[in-house]
Design a protein around this motif. Structure first.
Motif, mmCIF file in Angstrom:
data_model
loop_
_atom_site.group_PDB
_atom_site.id
_atom_site.type_symbol
_atom_site.label_atom_id
_atom_site.label_comp_id
_atom_site.label_asym_id
_atom_site.label_seq_id
_atom_site.Cartn_x
_atom_site.Cartn_y
_atom_site.Cartn_z
ATOM 1 N N LEU A 142 0.821 -1.215 0.000
ATOM 2 C CA LEU A 142 0.000 0.000 0.000
ATOM 3 C C LEU A 142 0.853 1.263 0.000
ATOM 4 N N ALA A 143 1.968 1.252 0.722
ATOM 5 C CA ALA A 143 2.841 2.424 0.767
ATOM 6 C C ALA A 143 3.480 2.687 -0.595
ATOM 7 N N GLN A 144 3.933 1.627 -1.270
ATOM 8 C CA GLN A 144 4.541 1.785 -2.591
ATOM 9 C C GLN A 144 3.519 2.300 -3.605
ATOM 10 N N ALA A 145 2.303 1.756 -3.554
ATOM 11 C CA ALA A 145 1.251 2.198 -4.480
ATOM 12 C C ALA A 145 0.919 3.672 -4.253
ATOM 13 N N SER A 146 0.900 4.092 -2.991
ATOM 14 C CA SER A 146 0.637 5.504 -2.670
ATOM 15 C C SER A 146 1.756 6.397 -3.206
ATOM 16 N N ARG A 147 2.986 5.930 -3.047
ATOM 17 C CA ARG A 147 4.132 6.721 -3.507
ATOM 18 C C ARG A 147 4.086 6.939 -5.016
ATOM 19 N N GLU A 148 3.590 5.957 -5.747
ATOM 20 C CA GLU A 148 3.537 6.066 -7.206
ATOM 21 C C GLU A 148 2.304 6.828 -7.692
ATOM 22 N N THR A 149 1.384 7.127 -6.796
ATOM 23 C CA THR A 149 0.126 7.754 -7.197
ATOM 24 C C THR A 149 0.046 9.218 -6.806
ATOM 25 N N TYR A 150 0.500 9.541 -5.589
ATOM 26 C CA TYR A 150 0.355 10.907 -5.089
ATOM 27 C C TYR A 150 1.654 11.696 -5.249
ATOM 28 N N MET A 167 8.361 2.812 5.668
ATOM 29 C CA MET A 167 9.565 3.608 5.411
ATOM 30 C C MET A 167 10.105 3.321 4.009
ATOM 31 N N GLU A 168 10.212 2.046 3.679
ATOM 32 C CA GLU A 168 10.753 1.677 2.368
ATOM 33 C C GLU A 168 9.775 2.034 1.259
ATOM 34 N N GLY A 169 8.468 1.890 1.534
ATOM 35 C CA GLY A 169 7.462 2.143 0.506
ATOM 36 C C GLY A 169 7.296 3.618 0.193
ATOM 37 N N TYR A 170 7.123 4.445 1.214
ATOM 38 C CA TYR A 170 6.893 5.873 1.000
ATOM 39 C C TYR A 170 8.162 6.630 0.623
ATOM 40 N N LEU A 171 9.280 6.294 1.264
ATOM 41 C CA LEU A 171 10.515 7.065 1.072
ATOM 42 C C LEU A 171 11.506 6.401 0.127
ATOM 43 N N ASN A 172 11.243 5.126 -0.226
ATOM 44 C CA ASN A 172 12.200 4.335 -1.008
ATOM 45 C C ASN A 172 13.563 4.350 -0.335
ATOM 46 N N LEU A 173 13.537 4.293 1.000
ATOM 47 C CA LEU A 173 14.755 4.367 1.817
ATOM 48 C C LEU A 173 14.985 3.021 2.483
ATOM 49 N N PHE A 213 4.377 10.476 7.268
ATOM 50 C CA PHE A 213 4.449 10.999 8.632
ATOM 51 C C PHE A 213 3.282 10.460 9.474
ATOM 52 N N LEU A 214 2.077 10.485 8.909
ATOM 53 C CA LEU A 214 0.901 9.977 9.622
ATOM 54 C C LEU A 214 1.017 8.479 9.882
ATOM 55 N N ALA A 215 1.486 7.744 8.873
ATOM 56 C CA ALA A 215 1.637 6.297 9.042
ATOM 57 C C ALA A 215 2.677 5.967 10.101
ATOM 58 N N GLU A 216 3.758 6.748 10.135
ATOM 59 C CA GLU A 216 4.810 6.519 11.132
ATOM 60 C C GLU A 216 4.288 6.776 12.540
ATOM 61 N N ILE A 217 3.493 7.828 12.689
ATOM 62 C CA ILE A 217 2.890 8.121 13.995
ATOM 63 C C ILE A 217 1.949 6.994 14.405
ATOM 64 N N ALA A 218 1.172 6.491 13.434
ATOM 65 C CA ALA A 218 0.239 5.394 13.727
ATOM 66 C C ALA A 218 0.979 4.138 14.166
#
Length: 623
Positions: free
Chosen positions: A87-95, A324-330, A105-110
């Motif tokens: 889901l994080a990777q799909a979000s990164r490629e869409t938004y 972390m890996e999905g949203y930031l590719n880190l 940031f929100l996901a990390e807090i969650a």
């Protein structure tokens, strides 16, 4: 983009099984890791409160929550199976990048909030069982980070077996609790019929639903299903979807049994004896022995609580790595990621318990659920959009009826959670000595999140975006070349990783070999699937790497260079020496980011491990 949880990606073979039962068994496992999030300590407080105040009347809310959870988890599994993205990777490629940073940031807090509940649950369980102070119990929980690191190195099947064992401990504990409590079966069945005794029951019901569906589970499930390697044909994908749905149904029904058992236990002991205000986990534990007349009741309760906290915290930490890996590719060293996740939960818990005392744990648990409620919509709504999109899902998108069901579930969950958050903020404003500060901070922040939520809801309807194979290299393959040197080496190997270091490494190689040398570009696919299946691996990352290598080759060939490419599979420190020693190269050129000391611990190192294993000169180019 890298593979989700690459240490274990496509590491479980489901093909060539001799029977249907063995094939089904090969797919079973991911949903059990997800299910523990639905029976974590954050759920215990709401279940105990619901049972002690209203008896069996709110059992139907648990059943409804379970059906909602099953629908959303099936969406999550579908996304991972079909698109090979979490889901994080799909979000990164869409938004956009800005929106993704906020979502991250929100996901990390969650994740931190969820981990806080699980750490507290384990600490409470340790305290109840061994009489160890809460702060020390919280500190002990850091050790399970190393347990997870040990298990993941043994493979995903070992993690699944460990989690299933913990789930069995929880289940068996509550079977005995049911025997001790002797609930009234007729009232249990009647409790499955929807009813709402009063307004206070509605608040508890909102809490139960809010605590049931966890945002990190949606990220987690879309990644864990990718640990299975199966036939990527239409029939193979269809079969994988079916088996994973069966897996989810069984696992989430087990979670429903545990939650129902906690509520029934509270109803059969506290509600039955007129103790309507028992809501704290510690209070429930304290009253079990005198009410049920056996010392085993509180012991099994504490054991189940520790097992629930331990299993949930392992899966929560995995989810932290995924986002972390999905949203930031880190990508950082797995143990570093897990230590960070755990410290984000432990540090606030230790500080608050030290300052305010052990009696504050109940409020901390509630706070963690409110934080989760804030983030939930930002995971559910993109997920529904993704699995409804024909282009993203390649024909495996959900039907119109299922889409309607998904949006109804999202509306219910987001509305109820919004009410919970509104009530909390309203309560803070009424009781605060200085509400102006809240009006200037909390209220605008909540309004901003609401606007972002509306953006995520309506953006896909306004502008449809496609998922393509993205080139994530920082320079987008537009390399700048320095002046060519004179011919010195005739066969030059160059490692490339599609980062900034490639430009420097290639220019250094051209200075050595000039226009007449032959250049071999080497790239290593590092996923666990690549380690297990070698050149037979056929996954998304391999396709991307092949495409990028071909683009490098075409671009350099147009400039007159003689270029070949070689794709390796596995750990670079093993595969690169094998390629070099089996070839006839004069020199190996590698770009390095020059990590030393602390950075080596975080990002790992390849050069030092490699240079002693090759028989030709190595030119290390620092960028």
């Amino acid at each position: 983009m890298g593979k989700s949880l690459e240490e274990v990606n496509q590491s479980v073979l489901t093909q060539n099984k001799t029977s249907v039962f063995r094939k089904i068994l090969a797919f079973f496992g991911p949903a059990y890791l997800v299910s523990v999030g639905y029976m974590d300590p954050g759920n215990w407080a709401t279940d105990i409160a619901g049972g002690s105040q209203f008896g069996y009347a709110l059992l139907w809310v648990l059943l409804m929550s379970n059906i909602m959870a099953l629908l959303l988890q099936s969406f999550s599994a579908r996304l991972g199976i079909v698109t090979q993205r979490d889901l994080a990777q799909a979000s990164r490629e869409t938004y956009s990048k800005f929106v993704n940073y906020i979502l991250y940031f929100l996901a990390e807090i969650a994740i931190a909030a969820c981990d806080l509940a699980e750490v507290l649950g384990m600490a409470i369980g340790i305290n109840l069982l061994f009489d160890i102070p809460l702060v020390q119990g919280v500190l002990i929980t850091v050790l399970d980070t190393f347990l997870l690191l040990f298990l993941i190195n043994k493979g995903i099947r070992k993690i699944e077996a460990f989690i299933i064992a913990l789930v069995m401990i929880i289940g068996i504990s509550f079977i005995f609790e049911m025997i001790f409590a002797q609930p009234e079966v007729g009232k249990v069945i009647y409790g499955l019929i929807p009813s709402m005794p009063n307004e206070a029951a509605l608040y508890i019901a909102i809490g139960i639903i809010g605590a049931t569906v966890m945002p990190h589970n949606l990220y987690l499930h879309s990644s864990l299903v990718q640990t299975r390697k199966f036939d990527r044909s239409a029939a193979g994908i269809k079969q994988a979807l079916k088996y994973n749905f069966i897996d989810s149904t069984i696992a989430l029904n087990l979670a429903f049994f545990v939650n129902a058992a906690i509520l029934i236990l509270a109803a059969a002991t506290f509600y039955k004896n007129g103790m309507f205000n028992v809501a704290e986990i510690q209070d429930a534990h304290q009253f079990l022995q005198p009410l049920l007349g056996t010392k085993w009741a509180p012991i099994l309760f504490a054991v189940a609580l520790i097992a629930a906290g331990q299993s949930s915290t392992i899966t929560g930490t995995l989810a932290g790595q995924i986002i972390m890996e999905g949203y930031l590719n880190l990508r950082i060293q797995p143990w570093v990621r897990r230590i960070i996740t755990r410290l984000l939960a432990i540090v606030p818990a230790v500080i608050v318990i030290t300052i305010f005392g052990e009696g504050v744990t109940g409020k901390l648990l509630i706070l963690s659920q409110v934080i989760l409620s804030l983030q939930l919509g930002f995971a559910i709504i993109p997920l529904i959009h993704f699995v409804s999109d024909k282009s993203k899902m390649k024909g495996f998108h959900i039907s119109i009826i299922t889409q309607i069901a998904g949006w109804i579930v999202a509306l219910i969950i987001v509305s109820l959670n919004a009410k919970l958050v509104f009530d909390e903020i309203n309560g803070w404003l009424e009781t605060s000595e200085n509400p102006v500060v809240l009006w200037l901070t909390v209220v605008p922040l909540a309004a901003g999140f609401l606007l972002l939520l509306l953006y995520i809801i309506f953006k896909p309807f306004i502008s449809k975006s496609k998922i393509d194979i993205h080139n994530h290299s920082p320079h987008n393959l537009k390399l700048r070349f320095s002046k060519m040197g004179s011919y010195a080496k005739k066969n030059v190997a160059v490692t490339v990783d599609f980062s900034n270091s490639d430009e420097v490494a290639l220019n250094s190689a051209f200075e050595l070999g000039g226009i007449e040398a032959k250049y071999t570009l080497i790239h290593i696919v590092e996923t666990v699937g690549a380690i297990v299946y070698g050149e037979n691996i056929d996954d998304h990352e391999t396709l991307i790497d092949e495409k990028l290598l071909d683009e490098y080759k075409d671009m350099l060939s147009e400039k007159g260079y003689k270029v070949e490419t070689q794709l390796g599979f596995g750990k670079p420190t093993k595969v690169i020496p094998k390629i070099i020693n089996e070839g006839s190269f004069d020199i190996l050129v590698m770009g390095t980011h020059g990590h030393t000391g602390f950075k080596d611990l975080i990002f790992g190192t390849t050069v030092d491990n490699l240079r002693h294993k090759i028989s030709i000169p190595l030119l290390i180019v620092k960028i």
